[in-house]
Design a protein around this motif. Structure first.
Motif, PDB file in Angstrom:
ATOM      1  N   ALA A  78      49.369  52.703  31.417  1.00  0.00           N
ATOM      2  CA  ALA A  78      48.173  53.281  32.627  1.00  0.00           C
ATOM      3  C   ALA A  78      46.615  53.073  31.482  1.00  0.00           C
ATOM      4  O   ALA A  78      46.966  52.785  30.416  1.00  0.00           O
ATOM      5  N   ALA A  82      43.388  47.165  34.762  1.00  0.00           N
ATOM      6  CA  ALA A  82      43.752  47.668  35.791  1.00  0.00           C
ATOM      7  C   ALA A  82      44.205  46.549  35.957  1.00  0.00           C
ATOM      8  O   ALA A  82      45.303  46.191  36.137  1.00  0.00           O
ATOM      9  N   PRO A 124      48.040  50.433  36.650  1.00  0.00           N
ATOM     10  CA  PRO A 124      47.919  51.697  37.315  1.00  0.00           C
ATOM     11  C   PRO A 124      46.778  52.423  35.691  1.00  0.00           C
ATOM     12  O   PRO A 124      46.347  52.062  35.394  1.00  0.00           O
ATOM     13  N   ILE A 125      45.828  52.867  36.780  1.00  0.00           N
ATOM     14  CA  ILE A 125      44.469  54.061  37.006  1.00  0.00           C
ATOM     15  C   ILE A 125      44.539  55.095  37.287  1.00  0.00           C
ATOM     16  O   ILE A 125      44.761  55.499  37.549  1.00  0.00           O
ATOM     17  N   GLY A 154      46.663  53.368  41.282  1.00  0.00           N
ATOM     18  CA  GLY A 154      46.399  54.915  40.474  1.00  0.00           C
ATOM     19  C   GLY A 154      46.556  55.664  40.874  1.00  0.00           C
ATOM     20  O   GLY A 154      47.165  56.526  41.645  1.00  0.00           O
TER      21      GLY A 154
END
Ligand SMILES: [Zn+2]
Length: 273
Positions: free
Chosen positions: A92, A137, A143-144, A171
């Motif tokens: 991530a 991202a 995902p963030i 995210g």
């Protein structure tokens, strides 16, 4: 298989763990923490986080630039981060986001080693860094992980615009401290929220926890910060994510196992682990 938990947000790379890092990791594994996501808040921390993850198959990493570290975000930083993002253990981007000092707001945690502390006002630079990481991202399809302090309206506005450009945007807003309506807006945008040990001793979160769908939440420690009851005030560690899960299960009137199973599934799906 017995259910296990995932600590979706901690900082084992911090010097707080220099004395006994391996013991803390072993304790977590033995105590039923099946996976850990360690967050590297700047370039140096990202490298250290990766080192730790490479030694332990159940530890994964997120890398990015914390809003308290926004000043460190130059082109060189992004060049290096892009290289690290190719490492398979990096699952991530983040944590990144906004941290606004409002009048009367309580001081924030010292969240980053080398961070310049809590009294920096949100600036153009924080926003610029957040947008650039949202771009990463998209570019890396990851995902963030968002850090949001007193900035829910601002974050939501940015994410709504971003979602129009990047339909794959997804995210988590970690250490969720917003209102139920804000949580619901985040869910619509494809985001989850996660809760820390603060929910074991502050009652402000009960209503949100009772109301949000189980499929939209995860658990975390944010260790070494905010240890849950009964360790409040002490150093936090991944094992203690159990107490966060226990509290949520209690508020939702479901079994610990069910809560563990669903939040673990949520995390595995989001981070692809
Ligand atoms: Zn954090």
């Amino acid at each position: 298989m017995e259910s296990y938990l995932i600590d979706t947000h901690c900082h084992l790379d911090f010097p707080d763990f220099d004395e006994d890092r391996e013991e803390v990791i072993e304790k977590a594994r033995e105590g039923g923490i099946g996976k850990i996501i360690n967050i590297g808040c700047n370039l140096e921390r990202a490298k250290k986080s990766l080192e730790i993850a490479q030694k332990h198959d159940f530890i994964f990493v997120a890398i990015g630039l914390h809003p308290q570290e926004a000043d460190l975000g130059d082109d060189k930083f992004f060049e290096e981060i892009e290289k690290l993002l190719k490492e398979p253990k990096v699952v991530a981007i983040g944590e990144c986001g906004l941290e606004i000092q409002r009048q009367n707001s309580t001081p924030t945690l010292r969240h980053c080693v080398g961070g310049r502390g809590p009294d920096r006002s949100v600036g153009k630079k924080q926003k610029e860094m957040f947008l650039r990481q949202l771009g990463l991202a998209q570019k890396f399809n990851k995902p963030i992980i968002i850090h949001c302090r007193n900035a829910y309206p601002e974050i939501l506005e940015i994410l709504k615009k971003e979602k129009e450009k990047n339909s794959g945007l997804r995210g988590v807003v970690h250490f969720f401290s917003g209102r139920l309506s804000q949580a619901e807006e985040l869910f619509k945008l494809g985001f989850l929220i996660s809760f820390t040990g603060v929910i074991t001793f502050a009652r402000d979160y009960d209503k949100v926890i009772k109301s949000v769908p189980l499929e939209k939440i995860m658990v975390e420690t944010d260790a070494p910060f905010v240890a849950p009851e009964p360790f409040r005030g002490k150093r936090n560690e991944p094992l203690y994510v159990k107490y966060v899960a226990q509290k949520i299960a209690e508020l939702k009137e479901i079994s610990f196992e069910e809560l563990a199973q669903i939040t673990t599934e949520n995390a595995e799906k989001l981070f692809g682990i």
